[in-house]
Write an enzyme that holds these catalytic residues in place. Structure first.
Site, short mmCIF file in Angstrom:
data_model
loop_
_atom_site.label_atom_id
_atom_site.label_comp_id
_atom_site.label_asym_id
_atom_site.label_seq_id
_atom_site.Cartn_x
_atom_site.Cartn_y
_atom_site.Cartn_z
N CYS A 27 31.71 4.60 71.66
CA CYS A 27 31.62 4.34 73.95
C CYS A 27 31.63 2.88 73.77
O CYS A 27 32.83 2.56 72.61
CB CYS A 27 30.68 5.07 73.76
SG CYS A 27 29.21 3.72 73.37
N ALA A 28 31.13 2.70 74.61
CA ALA A 28 31.72 1.03 74.76
C ALA A 28 30.87 0.16 74.28
O ALA A 28 31.76 -1.27 73.37
CB ALA A 28 31.26 0.60 76.11
#
Length: 463
Positions: A27-28
């Site tokens: 993810c980020a």
């Protein structure tokens, strides 16, 4: 410091080798790994790797925090080493039996909204810039007044600031279809139907300039501009219906028949059942949130500012994206953002204090980037890599967040958008609020920093 390729190789060895990895995604900020045998992971070795800011298990995934930007490069190196990646939706399917039903539901809710957030961030920035350039003080610098701004220019800015919220149901339905295995373009069209100009505009109805269309004399039908929940549930149900019919309609007819049936069923359900009911529920949620934010004497800021980062640990904080959208849609501003910003800034202040006080190179190398990440709005590296590991810095970060949130509520700060905080978040306060916004964050950082520096960390504990 080791290269990204070397870090990827060392990480694979530390989690039990390639044969122990079922799937991997990111993810980020985090590399998310599903392993075949948890016992083969050398967690201590993982946390000692360069650039690793923390690691933990959550909902069946071993999540290794690298931070924004870095995680993408490490993921690319793992792929180059022959590890087959998985999409987030595939990873969700593989781990769906892990964690309780509430955790799985919130994770899915987050999967729907994460792709939408960038356009809402951009919209918030446009709102902030419009607020800046239309201020009398700013215009006076150029010898102008608000009357000198042309109507066409204001219309242009409205296109930038209003489009995402007008068509928000289309974005939500598109993303929900994608997450639940439907055809995204069908979800997009369904969402556009919910905001069709043929329906009474939701904002016009709310202001009394238009009236709902009543079917059977008791079912109110309106457009759902800016609504989230009706589009989300419509997308979920629609995706399930589409999958049901795709398995049963002959392949030769599938291209024509399935979309026809799905759109026909869902627009009837959405306009005459789901929409009216969920619109009421949405209003209840909004009123409840508004009541909390209007608590007197800054209590709302104190409560939310203190507990927000505890909620982040549980991973269910994505649900507040929905609440922020509702606040912006109904109020035109976001009083939740400045309070949350204080809680994020405080965790950065606590991590910074650890970095300043520690004489250990490894801890400094971990704490400084983690605090910077928090000041840019992402606290996972600071929380899991530094503060929570030592306990007291995290608690003092909560205290700083509570005090900062209290001030944010007392000052009645109002963001023009959502999803960005601390340093990037200044763009949401480009008006007379900016000095107070800076003060709130400085106070939150200072309290967390000082408490942690004097009472929250000693190198001997780390050793």
């Amino acid at each position: 410091m080791a290269t990204n390729r070397e870090i990827a190789e060392q990480l694979l060895e530390a989690v039990g080798g390639k044969e122990n990895i079922h799937s991997i995604a990111h993810c980020a900020t985090r590399l998310r790994i599903i392993v075949n045998d948890r016992e083969k992971i050398d967690e201590e070795r993982v946390e000692e790797l360069d650039k690793v800011k923390g690691a933990f298990f959550n909902s069946g995934q071993y999540q290794v925090i690298f931070g924004t930007g870095t995680v993408n490069r490490i993921y690319e190196e793992t792929e180059a080493l022959g590890i087959t990646g998985s999409s987030k939706s595939e990873l969700k399917e593989e781990s769906k039996k892990q964690g309780n039903s509430f955790q799985r539901a919130i994770r899915t809710f987050g999967d729907v909204f994460v792709p939408i957030i960038p356009v809402l961030v951009a919209t918030g920035l446009f709102m902030g810039l419009r607020g800046l350039i239309t201020q009398e003080q700013i215009l006076a610098i150029f010898g102008l007044t608000p009357d000198d701004i042309s109507a066409n220019f204001l219309l242009f800015t409205e296109v930038l600031t209003d489009t995402a919220f007008v068509f928000l149901p289309a974005l939500v339905a598109w993303s929900t279809f994608r997450v639940f295995g439907g055809t995204p373009i069908i979800g997009l069209v369904l969402g556009l139907m919910l905001v069709s100009p043929s329906l009474p505009n939701a904002w016009a109805v709310a202001s009394g300039d238009a009236s709902p269309i009543y079917f059977l004399d008791f079912i109110p039908v309106i457009g759902y501009q800016g609504s989230v929940l009706p589009a989300f549930i419509a997308g979920l149900v629609g995706a399930k219906i589409e999958r049901f019919f795709r398995k049963r309609v002959p392949e030769a007819l599938d291209l024509i028949v399935t979309p026809f049936i799905v759109l026909l069923i869902m627009i009837i359900l959405s306009l005459f059942a789901l929409g009216p009911i969920l619109h009421v529920v949405e209003n209840w949620i909004f009123e409840g949130t508004k009541y909390l934010l209007e608590m007197p004497l800054g209590l709302s800021g104190l409560i939310i500012g203190f507990f927000n980062q505890i909620i982040v640990i549980t991973g269910v904080h994505h649900i507040f994206n929905f609440l922020e959208i509702q606040l912006l849609e109904n109020l035109g501003y976001n009083p939740y953002n400045p309070i949350v910003t204080a809680s994020i800034a405080a965790q950065g202040g606590a991590a910074l204090a650890v970095g300043v006080k520690s004489k250990l190179k490894k801890m400094k190398a971990l704490a400084y980037p983690s605090s910077l990440s928090a000041f840019l709005g992402i606290t996972e590296p600071a929380i899991f890599g530094v503060n929570l590991r030592h306990g007291k810095p995290f608690i003092f970060g909560l205290i700083g967040g509570g005090v900062g949130g209290f001030l944010g509520a007392i000052f009645q700060l109002k963001a023009t958008g959502m999803a960005i905080t601390v340093i990037p978040g200044t763009l949401l306060y480009l008006n007379s609020q900016l000095p107070l916004y800076l003060l709130v964050n400085i106070v939150a950082i200072a309290i967390a920093f000082l408490l942690t520096y004097f009472f929250g960390y000693k190198d001997k504990e780390e050793k």
